[in-house]
Structures are given as C-alpha cells and as structure tokens.
Design a protein around this motif. Structure first.
Motif, PDB file in Angstrom:
ATOM      1  N   VAL A  79       0.845  -1.198   0.000  1.00 48.52           N
ATOM      2  CA  VAL A  79       0.000   0.000   0.000  1.00 48.52           C
ATOM      3  C   VAL A  79       0.877   1.243   0.000  1.00 48.52           C
ATOM      4  CG1 VAL A  79      -0.268  -0.164   2.536  1.00 48.52           C
ATOM      5  CG2 VAL A  79      -1.885   1.210   1.230  1.00 48.52           C
ATOM      6  N   GLY A  80       0.504   2.210  -0.843  1.00 43.83           N
ATOM      7  CA  GLY A  80       1.255   3.460  -0.930  1.00 43.83           C
ATOM      8  C   GLY A  80       1.540   3.805  -2.378  1.00 43.83           C
ATOM      9  N   LEU A 102      -3.349  -7.937  -1.279  1.00 40.78           N
ATOM     10  CA  LEU A 102      -4.002  -6.782  -1.893  1.00 40.78           C
ATOM     11  C   LEU A 102      -2.949  -5.711  -2.146  1.00 40.78           C
ATOM     12  CD1 LEU A 102      -6.713  -5.198  -2.480  1.00 40.78           C
ATOM     13  CD2 LEU A 102      -6.581  -4.429  -0.115  1.00 40.78           C
ATOM     14  N   VAL A 103      -3.065  -5.042  -3.296  1.00 39.81           N
ATOM     15  CA  VAL A 103      -2.157  -3.940  -3.628  1.00 39.81           C
ATOM     16  C   VAL A 103      -3.002  -2.683  -3.792  1.00 39.81           C
ATOM     17  CG1 VAL A 103      -0.434  -3.103  -5.286  1.00 39.81           C
ATOM     18  CG2 VAL A 103      -0.618  -5.563  -4.818  1.00 39.81           C
ATOM     19  N   THR A 104      -2.669  -1.614  -3.069  1.00 39.81           N
ATOM     20  CA  THR A 104      -3.467  -0.385  -3.151  1.00 39.81           C
ATOM     21  C   THR A 104      -2.581   0.794  -3.532  1.00 39.81           C
ATOM     22  OG1 THR A 104      -4.822  -1.255  -1.349  1.00 39.81           O
ATOM     23  CG2 THR A 104      -5.187   1.028  -1.965  1.00 39.81           C
ATOM     24  N   VAL A 105      -2.937   1.462  -4.619  1.00 41.92           N
ATOM     25  CA  VAL A 105      -2.175   2.620  -5.111  1.00 41.92           C
ATOM     26  C   VAL A 105      -3.112   3.825  -5.251  1.00 41.92           C
ATOM     27  CG1 VAL A 105      -0.478   1.214  -6.373  1.00 41.92           C
ATOM     28  CG2 VAL A 105      -2.554   1.977  -7.544  1.00 41.92           C
ATOM     29  N   PRO A 106      -2.555   5.042  -5.287  1.00 41.33           N
ATOM     30  CA  PRO A 106      -3.423   6.208  -5.495  1.00 41.33           C
ATOM     31  C   PRO A 106      -4.067   6.167  -6.877  1.00 41.33           C
ATOM     32  CG  PRO A 106      -1.212   6.884  -4.786  1.00 41.33           C
ATOM     33  CD  PRO A 106      -1.139   5.425  -5.087  1.00 41.33           C
ATOM     34  N   ARG A 119      -5.947  -2.297  -6.419  1.00 42.24           N
ATOM     35  CA  ARG A 119      -7.071  -1.350  -6.270  1.00 42.24           C
ATOM     36  C   ARG A 119      -6.530   0.062  -6.203  1.00 42.24           C
ATOM     37  NH1 ARG A 119      -9.616  -5.293  -6.958  1.00 42.24           N
ATOM     38  NH2 ARG A 119     -10.516  -6.728  -5.475  1.00 42.24           N
ATOM     39  N   GLU A 120      -7.293   0.986  -6.762  1.00 42.71           N
ATOM     40  CA  GLU A 120      -6.950   2.414  -6.658  1.00 42.71           C
ATOM     41  C   GLU A 120      -7.812   3.041  -5.574  1.00 42.71           C
ATOM     42  OE1 GLU A 120      -7.361   4.429 -10.368  1.00 42.71           O
ATOM     43  OE2 GLU A 120      -5.617   3.422 -11.226  1.00 42.71           O
ATOM     44  N   ALA A 121      -7.222   3.974  -4.810  1.00 44.17           N
ATOM     45  CA  ALA A 121      -8.004   4.647  -3.765  1.00 44.17           C
ATOM     46  C   ALA A 121      -7.603   6.119  -3.688  1.00 44.17           C
ATOM     47  CB  ALA A 121      -7.792   3.945  -2.425  1.00 44.17           C
ATOM     48  N   GLY A 122      -8.315   6.880  -2.837  1.00 46.77           N
ATOM     49  CA  GLY A 122      -8.164   8.337  -2.785  1.00 46.77           C
ATOM     50  C   GLY A 122      -6.920   8.796  -2.043  1.00 46.77           C
ATOM     51  N   HIS A 123      -6.345   9.905  -2.498  1.00 49.73           N
ATOM     52  CA  HIS A 123      -5.204  10.550  -1.844  1.00 49.73           C
ATOM     53  C   HIS A 123      -5.203  12.012  -2.283  1.00 49.73           C
ATOM     54  CE1 HIS A 123      -1.122  11.913  -1.107  1.00 49.73           C
ATOM     55  NE2 HIS A 123      -1.075  10.983  -0.176  1.00 49.73           N
ATOM     56  N   PRO A 124      -4.926  13.019  -1.446  1.00 48.83           N
ATOM     57  CA  PRO A 124      -4.532  12.905  -0.037  1.00 48.83           C
ATOM     58  C   PRO A 124      -5.694  12.674   0.935  1.00 48.83           C
ATOM     59  CG  PRO A 124      -4.469  15.206  -0.738  1.00 48.83           C
ATOM     60  CD  PRO A 124      -4.819  14.401  -1.961  1.00 48.83           C
ATOM     61  N   LEU A 125      -6.948  12.807   0.470  1.00 44.83           N
ATOM     62  CA  LEU A 125      -8.063  12.529   1.382  1.00 44.83           C
ATOM     63  C   LEU A 125      -8.582  11.117   1.121  1.00 44.83           C
ATOM     64  CD1 LEU A 125     -10.105  15.878   1.225  1.00 44.83           C
ATOM     65  CD2 LEU A 125      -8.287  15.199   2.813  1.00 44.83           C
ATOM     66  N   PRO A 126      -8.856  10.344   2.179  1.00 45.72           N
ATOM     67  CA  PRO A 126      -9.404   8.999   1.978  1.00 45.72           C
ATOM     68  C   PRO A 126     -10.795   9.073   1.349  1.00 45.72           C
ATOM     69  CG  PRO A 126      -9.520   9.623   4.296  1.00 45.72           C
ATOM     70  CD  PRO A 126      -8.757  10.710   3.599  1.00 45.72           C
ATOM     71  N   ASP A 127     -11.144   8.077   0.519  1.00 47.07           N
ATOM     72  CA  ASP A 127     -12.483   8.057  -0.079  1.00 47.07           C
ATOM     73  C   ASP A 127     -13.118   6.679   0.152  1.00 47.07           C
ATOM     74  OD1 ASP A 127     -11.094   6.425  -1.788  1.00 47.07           O
ATOM     75  OD2 ASP A 127     -11.367   7.667  -3.576  1.00 47.07           O
ATOM     76  N   GLU A 128     -14.272   6.444  -0.497  1.00 43.95           N
ATOM     77  CA  GLU A 128     -14.977   5.160  -0.296  1.00 43.95           C
ATOM     78  C   GLU A 128     -14.066   3.990  -0.672  1.00 43.95           C
ATOM     79  OE1 GLU A 128     -17.539   4.369   1.226  1.00 43.95           O
ATOM     80  OE2 GLU A 128     -18.618   6.265   1.462  1.00 43.95           O
ATOM     81  N   ALA A 129     -13.252   4.189  -1.735  1.00 41.67           N
ATOM     82  CA  ALA A 129     -12.352   3.103  -2.149  1.00 41.67           C
ATOM     83  C   ALA A 129     -11.311   2.844  -1.062  1.00 41.67           C
ATOM     84  CB  ALA A 129     -11.676   3.460  -3.468  1.00 41.67           C
ATOM     85  N   SER A 130     -10.856   3.910  -0.373  1.00 42.94           N
ATOM     86  CA  SER A 130      -9.900   3.723   0.731  1.00 42.94           C
ATOM     87  C   SER A 130     -10.535   2.879   1.831  1.00 42.94           C
ATOM     88  CB  SER A 130      -9.485   5.062   1.342  1.00 42.94           C
ATOM     89  OG  SER A 130      -9.131   5.993   0.362  1.00 42.94           O
TER      90      SER A 130
END
Ligand SMILES: Nc1ncnc2c1ncn2[C@@H]1O[C@H](COP(=O)(O)OP(=O)(O)O)[C@@H](O)[C@H]1O
Ligand SMILES: O=C(O)[C@@H](CO)OP(=O)(O)O
Length: 463
Positions: A79-80, A102-106, A119-130
């Motif tokens: 993650v990161g 699991l691999v999580t990237v912005p 999986r892609e998720a939100g940055h710098p603010l967390p979102d539903e995907a985060s």
C-alpha cells in the motif's frame, strides 16, 4: 523486450514546461533535470526491495534474518504510492509462494501487471475506495493464522489509501479531519499521530488485527529523518504518540474547535483513559515481527550528488531534513544561491547544493499549487538580476499538492518576467496560487506519478 528497452521503460523523465523557451534551452536546466532523474532512479521501489530481500528455496532472507515460508500462507499487503513496484519485486522474488493479498495505489498511478488484485483509492483525502481497501486488508489480517507470514510493503500515501475508522467514526469525519490537518501547516508526524488514534489499521494495527501471525514490514520511507512509525501511519510499528498528544496537536494547530464532534469526543474519551491506547514499544505483539527500511531519500541524495559531480559541478548536500513553511525555506535557499553567484561560497562554481526534506504550507487562499512550487516562488525574489543560477524543486512522487505537476524551476529572470506580465508574485503566494505564477513565466516540472515516493528535493545550481 531487450534490456535496453526495459531500462528505457523504467526511466523516469522530467519535462520542463512553460512560457519561456530560453529557460528550457539553457544548459543549467538540462543539467538539473539529469541530476534529479538520477535521484529518482536511485529510489526505484523494485530495486529497493531487491537490495534487501532474497529467497533461497523455502526461506526468505531479510536483514540477516531467515523467514521460513512453509507451514503457513504468505499474505502480501502492499500500500502506498510505490506499492506497484514493491509488490512486483516481491511477487518475482517469492515466485508462487504468495497465497493472497491486496495492492493499493493512489487513483491514476500506473501499476505493473501483478497476480494480486490491484485497487486504486483516494489521496490525499481517503475516499470510499480507501475504506473498501481498509476493510479488505482487515479481513485478510483477521483471517491470518499462526504460521502465516504477513508481508506489508509500505510507502508514503498509505495513510489515505487504507481507511478503517474506529467505532463511532465515519469516512466523512476522517476526510474532514485530514483536510483541516493538511491545511493547518502540521508536519506529517503530527497528522499521523492524530490519524493513528482514529483508525484501526494505523499505529500497530497489523499485529493487532493478526495477533498470531508473523509479520514483516518493508518500508520505502518518505518521512524526514526516516522515522518509520510515521510512514503511512506505522501499521506495523509501535506508536510513540498518545491520545493526549493528538489532542494537543489539534490545539496547537488551532483546529480543535473545527474538527467533527465525533472525532473530538473520541479523542476526549481516549485522553481521559476511557479507550485503549495504541500499542507501544515493548508490547509483546511486536515480538512476532520486524519492520525495516528498504529505501529512503538518502539513496536519492547520493545519486543526485554523484550525477552533479559527473557533470563537473562541485556538489554538497546542505540538509536532508528540510522542514518549515515552504516559501520561507525557499527564501533562505534563494539567499544561499545568491551567495554562490556573488561570492562562490560555500562551494567553488560551478556548484550544486541540495536540500532534501518536506516543507509544509499553511493554506490561507484558494489557489492551486504545492510545497515545491511555493518553495521555488519563495526563492525567486532572491535571485532577481543574477545570471547563471537556477533553483529546481521537485516532489519525488511527481505530484506537488493540488498543482497537477511535480515541481518547478526559477532563475534570475523569473520574478521580473512575472511582474512584466502584470502578475503580483507576493499576492499569488498569499493566495496559495503558485501554479498561476509558473503557468505565466514557465518552469513547470512534469513527470506524472513516478511510482516512487521519498522526500522533496530542492537543487541550487550556479555556473
Ligand atoms: N494551493 C496550494 N498551494 C500550496 N500547497 C498546497 C496547495 N494545496 C494543497 N497544498 C499542500 O499539498 C499537500 C498535499 O499534497 P501532496 O503532494 O499530495 O502531499 P504528499 O506528497 O505529502 O502526499 C498538503 O499538505 C497541502 O498543504
Ligand atoms: O501516508 C502517509 O502517512 C504519508 C507519510 O508516509 O505519506 P503522504 O504524505 O505521501 O501522504
């Protein structure tokens, strides 16, 4: 694909953009880009992992310690911002031993082809995907048994990409708290001390959720001083901060009365001893694993200095712990470069001086920009009238704040060209609108997300 093609593919290119073509043509700008590109290559996340981790049969060797792979499953949680590159190297090294993960990237970061789900998720603010990624990571961790090995490949950005709110808190509470902290000028250790007391995967959350499994944290550090407990909010690390510290940070940054009521209530209860603290150093949970740093800004600094010397510059690192308000840091660096130009001090010219670290910006306006753009703009006024100087400032992840670019360069003409174009540079700084300055005078540095993440680099060149 040939070896050369492969190298070309991995090569991160920095493009200089903007309205002043003479800047791009100048040798100094090209030299600066070569130095910075060398720095980014030195912190390739896959290479960083390969330097520290090797496998022999059913044994994984890390930092002189052996991890037996049979007798349980290997789970990989990456993650990161550098998760794709780190995970690809680990999949290759472990060659079939990984049993899940699991691999999580912005969002918007290209990841290499992987066997594990990405999986892609939100940055710098967390979102539903985060939150979905945080829940999935927690599900995998809760399913881990004794004999299993949990590998956590961690890089900066992880705090926003994995979100698992503590009881009584929602995603909106975390988003709002994070936004206020990011705009307050708080340093990352402060922001993360608060986040660790609001979320379950942070501050030692990995061994807490998987208490009987073994764990191994591999970290590409993006925090000044490489304090591993701050990177991605330290999911595998003991937490030196307490509820009372989180409370004090919000007070000091003058946002305690603006944070959501549920967050205030949780911190108040924790401070009063009514909630369990995050696990501290010496807690038995940490006897089941270890965490080590596989790469940091230090490797990039060494590579930038080597590249400068190879190009004929006398080179030195002024600091690898630059912190403070970005435009003020820029002003000081501008003064130092002025000294180089006028008196050839502290190094004989041609010279390259480097400052690495992470500055902060206290957001007061509504413009677009970032720490590196503000630092460069802050330096520009001190360079006015000088010839043969250039200051380049770059975010190693390729994304500087809300600017959409990675950084910027300024020289002795930048400030005056802005004024000639009718701009008020001080006003733009006050409105946190540094992007508008560089859109007008040129000098934007564009890389796109680099797939790695250490610190920011400010490079001062004098001919
Ligand atoms: N308009 C702006 N001008 C300067 N800095 C900004 C602006 N908007 C956001 N920032 C800063 O950008 C930071 C977040 O940007 P980002 O590059 O994602 O940080 P990081 O690389 O540490 O994850 C915030 O801390 C915020 O202070
Ligand atoms: O994830 C985080 O907590 C920080 C520090 O590691 O990274 P970034 O500033 O890139 O969001």
């Amino acid at each position: 694909m040939t070896g050369v093609d492969q190298m070309e593919k991995q090569m991160i290119r920095i493009a200089l953009e903007g309205g002043r073509p003479e800047l791009a043509r100048r040798g100094l700008a090209a030299a600066a880009l070569r130095m910075l590109e060398s720095g980014l290559r030195a912190v390739d996340p896959g290479e960083a992992v390969r330097r520290s981790v090797r496998r022999e049969g059913a044994s994984l060797w890390v930092g002189g310690r052996e991890y037996r792979l049979e007798g349980g499953r290997v789970l990989l949680l990456a993650v990161g911002k550098a998760a794709g590159g780190m995970a690809a190297a680990l999949e290759e090294i472990l060659d079939g031993w990984i049993g899940g993960g699991l691999v999580t990237v912005p969002a918007g970061t290209a990841a290499p082809p992987l066997s594990l789900p990405v999986r892609e998720a939100g940055h710098p603010l967390p979102d539903e995907a985060s939150r979905a990624c945080g829940e999935e990571a927690a599900r995998l961790l809760r399913g881990a048994r004794s004999g299993d090995l949990v590998l956590v490949a961690l890089s900066g950005g992880a705090s926003a990409l994995w979100s698992l709110p503590a009881e009584g808190l929602g995603l909106t509470d975390l988003r709002e708290t994070t936004r206020l902290l990011l705009e307050s000028g708080a340093a990352i250790e402060e922001i993360n001390a608060v986040r660790k007391h609001l979320e379950l995967l942070k501050g030692g959350g990995v061994p807490l959720l998987a208490p009987s499994a073994r764990f191994l944290g591999l970290i590409l550090s993006d925090v000044v001083g490489d304090r591993l407990e701050a990177v991605g909010s330290g999911p595998t690390m003991p937490d030196p901060s307490r509820f009372a510290d989180a409370w004090r940070i919000l007070e000091r940054r003058r946002i305690l009365d603006r944070i959501p009521a549920a967050v205030r209530a949780r911190l108040a209860a924790g401070r009063a001893g009514k909630l369990p603290e995050t696990p501290k150093a010496g807690h038995p949970l940490f006897a089941r694993g270890e965490t080590l740093c596989v790469g940091s800004a230090q490797e990039a600094i060494a590579a930038i200095l080597r590249s400068a010397q190879a190009q004929g510059f006398a080179a030195a690192c002024l600091t690898s712990t630059l912190q403070g308000e970005a435009s003020q840091a820029g002003l000081v660096l501008g003064n130092i470069l002025r000294e180089e130009a006028l008196h050839g001090r502290p190094l004989p010219r041609p010279s390259a001086l480097l400052a690495a670290g992470e500055t902060t910006v206290r957001i007061a306006g509504k413009g677009r920009g970032g720490r590196n753009l503000e630092l460069a703009l802050g330096a520009a006024s001190r360079l006015v009238g000088l010839e043969g100087v250039l200051l380049a400032s770059l975010a190693s992840d390729g994304v500087d704040g809300s600017s959409g670019v990675g950084g910027a360069v300024v020289d002795g003409e930048s400030w005056k060209s802005a004024e000639a174009a009718g701009l008020d540079p001080d006003g733009l700084l006050a409105a946190n609108n540094s992007l508008a300055f560089f859109q007008a005078v040129g000098g934007l540095l564009r890389t796109g997300p680099t797939g790695t993440n250490v610190n920011d680099f400010s490079l001062l060149l004098a001919e």
